[in-house]
Design a protein around this motif. Structure first.
Motif, mmCIF file in Angstrom:
data_model
loop_
_atom_site.group_PDB
_atom_site.id
_atom_site.type_symbol
_atom_site.label_atom_id
_atom_site.label_comp_id
_atom_site.label_asym_id
_atom_site.label_seq_id
_atom_site.Cartn_x
_atom_site.Cartn_y
_atom_site.Cartn_z
ATOM 1 N N LYS A 372 19.136 66.596 25.709
ATOM 2 C CA LYS A 372 20.336 67.141 25.092
ATOM 3 C C LYS A 372 20.650 66.426 23.784
ATOM 4 O O LYS A 372 20.131 65.357 23.486
ATOM 5 C CB LYS A 372 21.526 67.035 26.040
ATOM 6 N N ASN A 373 21.546 67.060 23.001
ATOM 7 C CA ASN A 373 21.989 66.512 21.710
ATOM 8 C C ASN A 373 20.802 66.069 20.850
ATOM 9 O O ASN A 373 20.754 64.965 20.329
ATOM 10 C CB ASN A 373 22.967 65.356 21.925
ATOM 11 N N ILE A 374 19.849 66.973 20.726
ATOM 12 C CA ILE A 374 18.625 66.695 19.982
ATOM 13 C C ILE A 374 18.903 66.796 18.485
ATOM 14 O O ILE A 374 19.485 67.773 18.020
ATOM 15 C CB ILE A 374 17.526 67.691 20.397
ATOM 16 N N GLN A 383 21.197 61.556 7.396
ATOM 17 C CA GLN A 383 22.038 61.984 8.502
ATOM 18 C C GLN A 383 21.206 62.598 9.622
ATOM 19 O O GLN A 383 20.227 63.294 9.378
ATOM 20 C CB GLN A 383 23.054 63.021 8.013
ATOM 21 N N LEU A 384 21.621 62.326 10.856
ATOM 22 C CA LEU A 384 21.073 63.045 11.989
ATOM 23 C C LEU A 384 21.682 64.436 12.018
ATOM 24 O O LEU A 384 22.899 64.591 11.889
ATOM 25 C CB LEU A 384 21.401 62.307 13.285
ATOM 26 N N MET A 385 20.861 65.453 12.173
ATOM 27 C CA MET A 385 21.331 66.842 12.170
ATOM 28 C C MET A 385 20.541 67.659 13.174
ATOM 29 O O MET A 385 19.446 67.259 13.608
ATOM 30 C CB MET A 385 21.206 67.442 10.773
ATOM 31 N N ASP A 386 21.096 68.807 13.545
ATOM 32 C CA ASP A 386 20.382 69.697 14.451
ATOM 33 C C ASP A 386 19.048 70.101 13.837
ATOM 34 O O ASP A 386 18.971 70.387 12.641
ATOM 35 C CB ASP A 386 21.203 70.957 14.724
ATOM 36 N N PRO A 387 17.988 70.169 14.648
ATOM 37 C CA PRO A 387 16.699 70.613 14.124
ATOM 38 C C PRO A 387 16.700 72.115 13.836
ATOM 39 O O PRO A 387 17.419 72.883 14.477
ATOM 40 C CB PRO A 387 15.729 70.281 15.253
ATOM 41 N N HIS A 388 15.911 72.528 12.866
ATOM 42 C CA HIS A 388 15.763 73.946 12.519
ATOM 43 C C HIS A 388 14.375 74.427 12.914
ATOM 44 O O HIS A 388 13.413 73.672 12.912
ATOM 45 C CB HIS A 388 15.984 74.159 11.029
ATOM 46 N N ASP A 389 14.299 75.726 13.225
ATOM 47 C CA ASP A 389 13.021 76.362 13.554
ATOM 48 C C ASP A 389 12.292 75.614 14.662
ATOM 49 O O ASP A 389 11.124 75.235 14.541
ATOM 50 C CB ASP A 389 12.139 76.457 12.307
ATOM 51 N N ILE A 402 9.964 75.572 30.191
ATOM 52 C CA ILE A 402 11.013 75.060 29.318
ATOM 53 C C ILE A 402 11.950 76.194 28.929
ATOM 54 O O ILE A 402 11.511 77.340 28.767
ATOM 55 C CB ILE A 402 10.408 74.398 28.061
ATOM 56 N N GLU A 403 13.246 75.911 28.841
ATOM 57 C CA GLU A 403 14.244 76.888 28.406
ATOM 58 C C GLU A 403 15.203 76.215 27.433
ATOM 59 O O GLU A 403 15.745 75.141 27.731
ATOM 60 C CB GLU A 403 15.049 77.436 29.592
ATOM 61 N N PHE A 404 15.442 76.858 26.309
ATOM 62 C CA PHE A 404 16.379 76.344 25.308
ATOM 63 C C PHE A 404 17.821 76.717 25.652
ATOM 64 O O PHE A 404 18.089 77.710 26.327
ATOM 65 C CB PHE A 404 16.060 76.924 23.943
ATOM 66 N N GLY A 410 28.116 72.400 20.598
ATOM 67 C CA GLY A 410 27.206 72.564 19.470
ATOM 68 C C GLY A 410 25.922 71.798 19.587
ATOM 69 O O GLY A 410 25.066 71.874 18.706
ATOM 70 N N GLY A 411 25.738 71.038 20.669
ATOM 71 C CA GLY A 411 24.523 70.246 20.809
ATOM 72 C C GLY A 411 23.364 71.087 21.313
ATOM 73 O O GLY A 411 23.484 71.822 22.292
ATOM 74 N N PHE A 412 22.210 70.959 20.662
ATOM 75 C CA PHE A 412 21.007 71.675 21.081
ATOM 76 C C PHE A 412 20.391 70.948 22.268
ATOM 77 O O PHE A 412 20.268 69.732 22.270
ATOM 78 C CB PHE A 412 20.027 71.753 19.906
ATOM 79 N N PHE A 413 20.008 71.694 23.318
ATOM 80 C CA PHE A 413 19.394 71.083 24.491
ATOM 81 C C PHE A 413 18.355 72.021 25.070
ATOM 82 O O PHE A 413 18.243 73.187 24.693
ATOM 83 C CB PHE A 413 20.454 70.744 25.554
#
Length: 426
Positions: A372-374, A383-389, A402-404, A410-413
């Motif tokens: 979580k919170n990748i 800055q640490l930021m959400d990954p794209h693509d 795996i499931e996104f 707002g945290g990507f997990f």
């Protein structure tokens, strides 16, 4: 493993059957790894943790680090929108507990020393050849878009919906009789200077002693330089099935350089609180309390060292000096998060070695394992930021999947893992 026959039948790599030459080699290795401690602590799990003067650690046996001056703190910490003191969970912060290492129950190492898990003779003998101790197999860096995977890549793109199933052809990556199975999320196509995640901690079942199960962050440059950190279960490396903190590095795709933890010279540890290779406790339980560890890997722009931070208490464990690497000293070109299982395929059947919690991601929170919170640090940003693509890869999603997802905060997990052999994974 072969057997030696005589009055007694015993494995050929047992202490009674090894040659005098090998005994001397093992003694020499143990002397080099097990430095004279100021203090030793017996952990409840059976480990012995030696408190070694920081300047006497194995890192400085490396020829590139003979005159290395220890950097006691990074000059730069990447910052992000997730506060380490109050971490957003997938549902809420309730039920997520602090996590420690078992040896802390019986003592602590003083400042100016580092805790080192003592290496035993049996640890070395389990590796077979001494030169293999603490190392991975050659050419084992995963490059999802390489020729190796282009004909059997199970992928999904981005993370615009709450849950996205991986679909596609079944595929498997084989090294002889050893099968390396992955369920990972990854980004590429940019220049990366850091990666972060909170990794849910479990104790997956590992069926055979030569197999292992890993959940990790991997930072890679080219097809040769890589650093990794997370938790693992490996009987061959540690002699038990406990869940342990680890890191790893290589500069030549595991051909001759690098190792786990401090089992070769390279990684410079500065923390007197965290022991690499030590047990993590407590661990998550199915439909019960959940525990996770924070891992942050980042490059310090002043000098190019790659640092590792562990836990929710901002504990800086240490760093890989820039001089160890070729490509990675200038940044990474791929980041991976997720699980890997190395299992032994016999008669065409997978073992029941588990990844993550041993349950498929569709079961969700408190049942499936998660990252979580990748976040990442990219080129031109501090800055640490959400990954794209973000893409995903599974070698055989009937075994591990795996499931996104994306939380309300707002945290990507993602959820990941699986049981290994089952009706959909023969």
């Amino acid at each position: 493993m072969g057997f030696c026959y005589g009055k007694l039948q015993m494995p050929c790599n047992s202490a009674a059957s090894i040659s005098l030459k090998k005994k001397l080699q093992v003694q020499s290795l143990l002397k080099r790894l097990n430095k004279t401690p100021q203090k030793s602590i017996k952990s409840p799990d059976g480990d012995i943790i030696d408190c070694i003067p920081i300047s006497h650690q194995p890192a400085f046996d490396h020829p590139l680090l003979q005159n290395h001056k220890i950097q006691l703190a990074p000059s730069y910490y990447p910052e992000g929108r997730f506060d380490d003191k109050k971490v957003n969970s997938l549902k809420s912060s309730e039920g997520l507990k602090p996590i420690k290492q078992l040896w802390h129950l019986n003592g602590n190492c003083a400042e100016g020393t580092i805790p080192v898990r003592r290496t035993k003779k049996d640890d070395v003998l389990r590796a077979g050849a001494i030169k293999n101790f603490g190392k991975k197999k050659k050419n084992n860096i995963l490059r999802p878009n390489s020729t190796q995977h282009q004909d059997c890549l199970c992928r999904t793109k981005k993370h615009q919906v709450i849950l996205m199933r991986i679909s596609g052809r079944t595929c498997i990556t084989l090294w002889g009789r050893v099968s390396s199975q992955h369920a990972i999320a990854f980004v590429e196509g940019d220049k990366y200077f850091g990666a972060r995640a909170y990794i849910n901690v479990w104790q997956p079942k590992v069926e055979k002693p030569a197999e292992f199960s890993v959940s990790q962050i991997s930072v890679t440059a080219g097809d040769v330089n890589s650093i990794q950190a997370g938790w693992m279960v490996s009987h061959k490396l540690y002699g038990d099935n406990n869940t342990r903190l680890f890191n790893f590095w290589t500069r030549d795709a595991f051909k001759s350089t690098g190792c786990y933890n401090l089992l070769c010279s390279g990684f410079v540890q500065i923390s007197h609180r965290i022991a690499l290779g030590a047990c993590i406790a407590p661990i998550s339980s199915y439909n019960g309390a959940q525990y996770d560890i924070g891992i942050l890997l980042w490059r310090d722009p002043n000098g190019g060292n790659w640092w590792m931070k562990y836990g929710n208490d901002n504990e800086v464990v240490g760093y890989w000096p820039a001089s160890l690497f070729t490509n990675l000293a200038d940044g990474a070109d791929m980041i991976q998060w997720g699980g890997q299982v190395v299992d032994i395929v016999s008669d065409g059947q997978h073992t029941t070695t588990q990844m993550g919690s041993g349950h498929f991601p569709a079961e969700g929170f408190s049942k499936a394992a998660y990252f979580k919170n990748i976040q990442v640090v990219t080129n031109g940003s501090n800055q640490l930021m959400d990954p794209h693509d973000v893409d995903a890869l599974t070698d055989q999603n009937g075994c591990y999947d795996i499931e996104f997802g994306k939380s309300t905060h707002g945290g990507f997990f993602f959820y990941y893992g699986g049981p290994g052999r089952n009706p959909n994974c023969p």
